[in-house]
Motif scaffolding. Structure first.
Motif, short mmCIF file in Angstrom:
data_model
loop_
_atom_site.label_atom_id
_atom_site.label_comp_id
_atom_site.label_asym_id
_atom_site.label_seq_id
_atom_site.Cartn_x
_atom_site.Cartn_y
_atom_site.Cartn_z
N PHE A 171 36.84 41.74 36.44
CA PHE A 171 35.89 42.36 37.82
C PHE A 171 36.03 42.05 39.10
N TRP A 172 36.69 40.94 39.55
CA TRP A 172 37.34 40.57 40.84
C TRP A 172 39.02 41.58 41.28
N MET A 173 39.47 42.14 40.24
CA MET A 173 40.61 42.73 40.43
C MET A 173 39.76 44.59 41.36
N ILE A 174 38.60 45.08 40.46
CA ILE A 174 38.14 45.61 40.53
C ILE A 174 37.33 45.82 42.13
N TYR A 175 36.67 45.08 42.44
CA TYR A 175 35.35 44.39 42.94
C TYR A 175 36.16 43.92 44.68
N ASP A 176 37.75 43.33 44.60
CA ASP A 176 38.04 43.38 45.78
C ASP A 176 38.51 44.67 47.00
N GLN A 177 38.84 45.56 46.09
CA GLN A 177 39.60 46.88 46.46
C GLN A 177 38.44 47.44 47.04
N GLY A 178 36.74 47.03 47.33
CA GLY A 178 36.29 47.47 47.89
C GLY A 178 36.50 46.91 49.58
N GLY A 179 37.41 45.79 49.54
CA GLY A 179 37.55 45.99 51.22
C GLY A 179 39.47 46.68 51.00
N SER A 180 40.12 47.38 50.46
CA SER A 180 41.38 47.46 50.16
C SER A 180 41.69 48.85 50.18
N THR A 181 40.89 48.82 48.73
CA THR A 181 41.30 51.04 48.77
C THR A 181 40.44 51.38 49.42
N VAL A 182 39.54 51.40 48.63
CA VAL A 182 37.75 51.70 49.30
C VAL A 182 37.75 51.99 50.82
#
Length: 500
Positions: free
Chosen positions: A306-317
């Protein structure tokens, strides 16, 4: 916040009672911790919103998106990794109150170092903020608990709810203030504002410390003189080894950023596995505790995905928004960092709704079990990346994606967070073996470490995380993981024993 203080509603026997002033009916020390955490989160989330944008900006470090994502992910991984030794430091050396005071000073110094217009000091600043955040994160929540008369105090849950509001107020305001100044005026001035925020939080903490519980001054298991000497000797030895190693690499001309990032990333993956394995193999655990730890591994792995994807909200997204989104509302352009305020404002709006919904379902005997809630969280975070495919396709067609696509991604992720994160915190405390009761919250944070370290490792390996195929693969991974947790929910429930 002064207007929210009332008199005399505290229960006798608590740190604030009788005629003492209270904070929303809670011990007055809660106001101190509320404001400290609010300003610390203001500094942390402000810097976090600026970080990936500064890393790729021509006026910043001008990195590639992959390198920026790697640095950002490794930094987040390190923050949560250091929460475990942060708790140990308070338990064995300084106690929670003094540890939080030291943490605030270290965080402020880190932000001031980031504010220096010198690329050579940038990573030192990041390291200081990570160390300070690890020291603070593990201990300030413990101090909130110290304000109450044990777990049966009827005000305890409400106190943590008020405290949680402080976290999200700081997180909401930070990108709007620090992000605007950093993007539109000067990057380093933005980092300096983060230092100012932490300075205000530290001042509030020092001035209000007299209202905290005396238990927060206690060192629960102080080290003996021999243990201190041995620990310092080992720390000095490892520091010397690292210094010699990096000196050789640097002077030989072989040093690159990966010499720093790769060891931290590997540690972020290996240490969580080692900690879980050590607890699972402990022969002091009885049969019921061993069974609960087997169930907990399911939740830990699910949370890491979950956090692997969720924390990309601050980087990838966020980096996608910077390069490929139309960041306007009714023709008015806003800073990219403002997207990071979407999650905290939605948390504040939706958290009471979720709390009410779980209670309403529980009264009807229909509340989903812990495993089902985790499955929902994984499916939702996967759905957020399926939604991400739409703006990616728009950008591939040569157009700018509308801002509302990204808002939609953050909305779905927030709903997923509310089904998994609070539940994970709760089940961690319920399933913790007695021997590891005070350490298990740090173990829960290691799931974040593992997730972010995985993202960092993929970025270091050159994987473009914003490519359609990679985004779709991550979305499928989350949904499949959610389906697996749901399919095996009955088995997990059996392993959990008397925990529900």
């Amino acid at each position: 916040m002064a207007s929210s203080q009332t008199k005399g509603s505290a229960r006798p026997g608590t740190p604030d009672s009788g005629s003492e002033r209270t904070f929303f009916g809670h011990p007055r020390g809660l106001a101190t911790l509320f404001m400290t955490e609010m300003w610390e989160r203001f500094s942390y989330y402000g810097m976090k919103a600026l970080l990936p944008l500064y890393l790729v900006a021509p006026g910043g470090l001008h990195m590639s998106a992959a390198s920026a994502t790697a640095v950002y992910s490794v930094y987040l991984s390190l923050v949560y990794l250091l929460a475990l030794p942060g708790g140990w430091f308070a338990d064995r050396v300084l106690g929670p109150r003094r540890t939080v005071g030291v943490a605030g000073a270290v965080i402020m110094l880190g932000h001031l170092t980031l504010a220096l217009p010198n690329a050579g000091t940038f990573y030192a600043g990041l390291g200081l903020v990570a160390i300070g955040s690890g020291l603070l994160k593990a201990n300030i929540s413990t101090m909130v608990g110290h304000l109450y008369q044990g777990p049966d105090d009827p005000r305890r849950d409400g106190g943590f709810t008020v405290f949680y509001i402080g976290i999200n107020l700081g997180a909401f305001a930070a990108p709007l203030v620090i992000g605007t100044v950093g993007e539109n005026v000067d990057w380093h001035l933005g980092f300096a504002l983060a230092a100012l925020g932490m300075a205000l939080g530290l001042a509030q903490f020092l001035l209000g410390s007299r209202h905290l519980s005396s238990r927060s001054d206690v060192v629960p298991t102080p080290m003996t003189a021999a243990e201190k000497t041995a620990t310092l000797r080992r720390a000095g030895l490892w520091a010397a080894v690292a210094a010699v190693f990096y000196a050789v690499v640097g002077f030989s001309g072989h040093y690159t950023l990966n010499w720093l990032l790769v060891p931290i990333t590997v540690a972020g993956l290996v240490i969580p596995v080692m900690v879980i394995a050590r607890i699972k193999r402990d022969k002091d655990l009885d049969r019921a505790e061993q069974s609960k730890m087997s169930a907990y591994i399911w939740f830990f792995v699910a949370a890491a995905v979950f956090w692997m994807i969720y924390d990309q909200g601050g980087s990838t997204v966020s980096l996608f928004a910077d390069s490929s989104a139309d960041n306007t509302v009714f023709g008015w352009e806003f800073p990219v960092s403002w997207y990071q305020s979407v999650n905290p404002v939605m948390i504040m709006a939706l958290a009471p709704v979720f709390a009410w919904a779980w209670l309403a379902l529980a009264r009807r005997g229909r509340e989903p079990g812990t495993a089902t809630k985790f499955a929902m969280g994984l499916v939702l975070v996967g759905a957020s990346f399926f939604l991400f495919l739409a703006p990616l396709a728009i950008a591939d067609g040569g157009h700018k994606a509308a801002a509302m696509w990204l808002v939609g991604i953050y909305f779905v992720q927030t709903v997923g967070e509310l089904t998994l994160s609070p539940v994970g915190l709760s089940v961690t405390t319920k399933m913790a073996p007695a021997k590891y009761a005070s350490q298990m919250m740090g173990v829960w944070f290691l799931a974040v470490t593992a997730g972010d370290a995985t993202t960092g490792l993929l970025s270091i390996a050159g994987v473009d995380l914003d490519k359609t195929g990679i985004v779709a693969l991550q979305a499928v991974l989350a949904v499949v993981a959610g389906a697996a947790v749901w399919m095996y929910r009955k088995r997990v429930r059996e392993l959990m024993g008397d925990v529900r």
